[in-house]
Design a protein around this motif. Sequence first.
Motif, short mmCIF file in Angstrom:
data_model
loop_
_atom_site.label_atom_id
_atom_site.label_comp_id
_atom_site.label_asym_id
_atom_site.label_seq_id
_atom_site.Cartn_x
_atom_site.Cartn_y
_atom_site.Cartn_z
N UNK A 1 1.51 98.58 -3.51
CA UNK A 1 0.30 99.33 -3.19
C UNK A 1 -0.95 98.45 -3.23
N UNK A 2 -0.79 97.23 -2.77
CA UNK A 2 -1.93 96.32 -2.71
C UNK A 2 -2.30 95.70 -4.04
N UNK A 3 -1.47 95.91 -5.07
CA UNK A 3 -1.76 95.34 -6.38
C UNK A 3 -0.62 94.44 -6.82
N UNK A 4 -0.94 93.43 -7.57
CA UNK A 4 0.05 92.52 -8.11
C UNK A 4 0.81 93.22 -9.23
N UNK B 1 -4.38 81.44 -10.30
CA UNK B 1 -4.32 82.80 -10.82
C UNK B 1 -5.59 83.05 -11.61
N UNK B 2 -6.01 84.28 -11.64
CA UNK B 2 -7.18 84.65 -12.42
C UNK B 2 -6.77 84.65 -13.88
N UNK B 3 -7.03 83.60 -14.61
CA UNK B 3 -6.54 83.43 -15.97
C UNK B 3 -7.04 84.51 -16.92
N UNK B 4 -8.12 85.19 -16.58
CA UNK B 4 -8.62 86.23 -17.47
C UNK B 4 -7.71 87.45 -17.49
N UNK B 5 -6.78 87.52 -16.54
CA UNK B 5 -5.86 88.66 -16.49
C UNK B 5 -4.52 88.35 -17.15
N UNK B 6 -4.34 87.17 -17.68
CA UNK B 6 -3.06 86.79 -18.26
C UNK B 6 -2.66 87.76 -19.36
N UNK B 7 -3.55 88.05 -20.27
CA UNK B 7 -3.26 88.94 -21.38
C UNK B 7 -2.92 90.35 -20.88
N UNK B 8 -3.68 90.82 -19.93
CA UNK B 8 -3.45 92.15 -19.37
C UNK B 8 -2.08 92.22 -18.69
N UNK B 9 -1.75 91.22 -17.89
CA UNK B 9 -0.46 91.21 -17.20
C UNK B 9 0.68 91.13 -18.20
N UNK B 10 0.50 90.37 -19.26
CA UNK B 10 1.53 90.28 -20.29
C UNK B 10 1.76 91.61 -20.97
N UNK C 1 2.64 88.79 -11.78
CA UNK C 1 1.48 88.17 -12.40
C UNK C 1 1.89 87.15 -13.43
N UNK C 2 2.85 87.51 -14.27
CA UNK C 2 3.34 86.59 -15.28
C UNK C 2 4.05 85.42 -14.62
N UNK C 3 4.82 85.70 -13.57
CA UNK C 3 5.52 84.63 -12.85
C UNK C 3 4.53 83.61 -12.30
N UNK C 4 3.47 84.07 -11.68
CA UNK C 4 2.49 83.15 -11.12
C UNK C 4 1.85 82.30 -12.19
N UNK C 5 1.61 82.87 -13.35
CA UNK C 5 1.05 82.09 -14.45
C UNK C 5 2.05 81.04 -14.89
N UNK C 6 3.32 81.45 -15.01
CA UNK C 6 4.38 80.55 -15.45
C UNK C 6 4.54 79.38 -14.49
N UNK C 7 4.41 79.64 -13.22
CA UNK C 7 4.57 78.60 -12.21
C UNK C 7 3.35 77.70 -12.09
N UNK C 8 2.28 78.06 -12.76
CA UNK C 8 1.08 77.24 -12.69
C UNK C 8 0.33 77.39 -11.38
#
Length: 56
Positions: A5-8, A23-32, A13-20
Amino acid sequence: MGWRNGKLTPQSGVHYVDEGLPFNWTKVNTEGRKTFSAFAELEAAKEKVAIVACSR
């Protein structure tokens, strides 16, 4: 995959962070937190199914 629905999705989100990847790093905690909650719900549902299956 990864977008719903147009949202990650939390998993993506976690995968993109893991892959480096960028990514909007401020959302890491929220996605986790979202990912943790999703897996907690999945585990609870699995336990309910196991209880119902054993009671038959």
